[in-house]
Design a protein around this motif. Structure first.
Motif, short mmCIF file in Angstrom:
data_model
loop_
_atom_site.label_atom_id
_atom_site.label_comp_id
_atom_site.label_asym_id
_atom_site.label_seq_id
_atom_site.Cartn_x
_atom_site.Cartn_y
_atom_site.Cartn_z
N ARG A 160 0.84 -1.21 0.00
CA ARG A 160 0.00 0.00 0.00
C ARG A 160 0.87 1.25 0.00
O ARG A 160 2.04 1.23 0.41
N SER A 161 0.28 2.33 -0.50
CA SER A 161 1.01 3.60 -0.53
C SER A 161 0.75 4.39 0.75
O SER A 161 -0.31 4.26 1.36
N TRP A 162 1.75 5.18 1.13
CA TRP A 162 1.65 6.08 2.28
C TRP A 162 2.10 7.46 1.82
O TRP A 162 3.31 7.70 1.71
N LEU A 163 1.16 8.34 1.54
CA LEU A 163 1.54 9.67 1.05
C LEU A 163 2.21 10.47 2.17
O LEU A 163 2.01 10.18 3.35
N GLY A 164 2.97 11.48 1.74
CA GLY A 164 3.71 12.29 2.71
C GLY A 164 2.83 12.82 3.83
O GLY A 164 3.23 12.80 5.01
N TRP A 165 1.61 13.23 3.51
CA TRP A 165 0.73 13.82 4.54
C TRP A 165 0.08 12.75 5.40
O TRP A 165 -0.44 13.02 6.48
N GLN A 166 0.09 11.49 4.92
CA GLN A 166 -0.59 10.44 5.67
C GLN A 166 0.27 9.89 6.80
O GLN A 166 -0.26 9.46 7.82
N LEU A 167 1.61 9.90 6.59
CA LEU A 167 2.45 9.28 7.65
C LEU A 167 2.37 10.06 8.96
O LEU A 167 2.14 9.43 9.99
N PRO A 168 2.56 11.35 9.07
CA PRO A 168 3.10 12.22 8.03
C PRO A 168 4.61 12.34 8.13
O PRO A 168 5.21 11.99 9.13
N ILE A 169 5.18 12.91 7.04
CA ILE A 169 6.58 13.32 7.05
C ILE A 169 6.56 14.81 7.39
O ILE A 169 6.15 15.63 6.57
N HIS A 170 6.93 15.14 8.62
CA HIS A 170 6.90 16.54 9.06
C HIS A 170 8.08 17.31 8.49
O HIS A 170 9.22 16.84 8.59
N THR A 171 7.80 18.49 7.94
CA THR A 171 8.89 19.35 7.46
C THR A 171 8.69 20.76 8.00
O THR A 171 7.63 21.08 8.56
N ASP A 172 9.69 21.61 7.79
CA ASP A 172 9.49 23.03 8.07
C ASP A 172 8.63 23.61 6.94
O ASP A 172 8.20 22.88 6.04
N ASP A 173 8.41 24.94 6.96
CA ASP A 173 7.49 25.49 5.95
C ASP A 173 8.23 26.21 4.82
O ASP A 173 7.68 27.07 4.15
N ALA A 174 9.50 25.85 4.60
CA ALA A 174 10.26 26.45 3.49
C ALA A 174 9.85 25.74 2.20
O ALA A 174 10.51 24.82 1.73
N HIS A 175 8.73 26.18 1.64
CA HIS A 175 8.18 25.52 0.45
C HIS A 175 9.19 25.46 -0.68
O HIS A 175 9.99 26.38 -0.85
#
Ligand code: ADP
Ligand code: ASP
Ligand code: MG
Length: 417
Positions: free
Chosen positions: A88-103
């Motif tokens: 199954r897939s796990w999208l970045g927002w589903q895990l989530p993979i937390h990042t800073d907000d430097a888009h």
């Protein structure tokens, strides 16, 4: 296991990837897979953003460009299922993979791995789109071009993987880009420190951040090819290049060469400010505004002041920032007190890297002599403990890399090749 864009380009290649994954699972491993978008897809999406709005909002850009990896992660899960594997897939927002907000260039801050570990323990292959993350503001972020390498290392660290295998379109890390120098040799081992230098001076085989993260977290990384024989039996042997620590290398490779690799970077631009007053604070007035504008300065040369109390200052910035840098410095002309700005976007930085040079003299001299013998002019020089870089005319890049590869005795012999 991480698979890059060329490995994921189309149904047939994804089936090949699925088979490689299946073999690892069949060999008894629990597997998490990180995938890139299909080759060319991210470029295509970036172009759409530019067309929609040249001054695009990086947050919306991330929404668009993160989609390439969503597609390939779903497709790989489907293909694995077709082969009879649970996946199954796990999208970045589903895990989530937390990042800073430097888009568009976000940094990973942490990964929640509980659900991932549980699904893997239950026999499911976890497929994770690389490149994506989620900010505290609940918005999708991306990690910068080539960022799936960093996703893979971060996932490996989060789940305590035995190894992070980065599958790409070459079978390892070479002494230089094998697409430029046919006689490049594959390295069996390279140290974190060397790989970090090589990546940061232009070897795009791994994203620089992925290497620093692997070094910090002690992740064992191997670079290898996904274009291998489908039927070859899985083995614990290392078919690609293993990234190791300095200490580990000493036990492994006694015949170590002085130079490990050569890299070229055409994305630099040179600026010269002429007749800058030779007094305390002068350079600070040049580089302060550039730093404030987030422009990275790389090589810097300041000549010794001549009798008039003036000096020239030469430095390089990323090619994409040249115009901004020039505009900023023109606005500061009075404050800095220089005479003229000369710019050149057609330069390339050539770097030789090797831990061996820590204890050996003459590495730079060999470089300068080899380039001089071919009439290649050196415009700037910088060094670190394990690296020497020179700035040359961009048109001479390929020639310079080949000449240096030969000068350091790195060319593969016909026998070895
Ligand atoms: P992926 O899509 O799998 O992430 P990349 O294109 O990002 O692949 O990286 C692989 C490419 O890196 C190779 O095709 C090669 O041209 C280039 N490259 C540059 N320097 C090196 C090097 N020293 N060793 C191997 N590959 C290199
Ligand atoms: N697809 C993204 C890019 O091309 C991330 C990656 O492939 O590593 O930059
Ligand atoms: Mg890549």
């Amino acid at each position: 296991m991480k698979f890059g864009g060329t490995s994921m380009a189309g149904s047939e290649r994804i089936r090949r990837v699925a088979n490689i994954v299946r073999r690892q699972q069949a060999a008894g491993h629990e597997v998490a897979v990180v995938v890139s978008a299909m080759a060319g897809e991210t470029d295509r999406l970036v172009n759409f953003c530019r067309e929609a709005n040249p001054l695009y909002d990086p947050a919306e850009y991330d929404v668009v460009v993160a989609s390439g990896e969503q597609v390939t992660s779903g497709l790989l899960a489907l293909t694995l299922q077709a082969l009879g594997c649970q996946a199954r897939s796990w999208l970045g927002w589903q895990l989530p993979i937390h990042t800073d907000d430097a888009h568009a260039k976000a940094r990973i801050e942490g990964i929640d791995s509980e659900a991932l570990l549980a699904s893997m323990a239950a026999g499911e292959v976890a497929v994770i789109p690389g490149f994506q993350g989620l900010s505290d503001a609940n918005r999708i972020t991306t990690l910068g071009r080539g960022g799936s390498d960093t996703s893979a290392v971060a996932v490996a660290a989060a789940i305590g993987a035995d190894r992070c295998d980065i599958y790409t379109d070459v079978d390892g890390v070479y002494t230089t880009d094998p697409r430029i120098v046919a006689k490049a040799r594959k390295l069996k081992y390279v140290t974190y420190e060397e790989m970090l230098e090589l990546a940061s001076v232009g070897s795009k085989v791994l994203q620089t951040r992925s290497v620093s993260l692997a070094m910090k977290e002690g992740v064992r990384v191997q670079v290898l090819s996904s274009f291998i024989d489908d039927d070859s039996a899985p083995s614990d042997e290392i078919p690609g290049t293993l990234i190791v620590s300095d200490e580990e290398l000493e036990g492994l490779d006694m015949e170590r060469q002085l130079i490990t690799g050569i890299a070229a970077d055409k994305n630099e631009a040179k600026l010269i400010l002429t007749r800058v007053p030779d007094r305390p604070g002068a350079v600070a007035t040049i580089f302060g505004p550039l730093a404030a504008a987030n422009i990275n300065v790389d090589m810097i040369i300041q000549n010794v002041g001549r009798d008039k109390g003036e000096t020239d200052v030469t430095f390089t910035v990323p090619g994409a920032d040249l115009l901004r840098a020039q505009t900023l410095l023109e606005a500061q002309k009075e404050a800095i007190g220089y005479n003229r700005i000369i710019t050149d976007g057609k330069v390339a930085k050539i770097s030789v890297v090797g831990v061996g040079m820590k204890s050996h003299a003459g590495v730079a001299a060999t470089m300068f002599r080899a380039l001089a013998d071919r009439g290649i002019n050196i415009q700037a020089i910088s060094t670190s403990e394990i690296k020497v870089s020179v700035l040359i005319d961009e048109d001479e890049t390929e020639l310079a890399v080949r000449v240096l590869h030969t000068a350091y005795g790195m060319d593969a012999t016909d026998q070895a090749a």
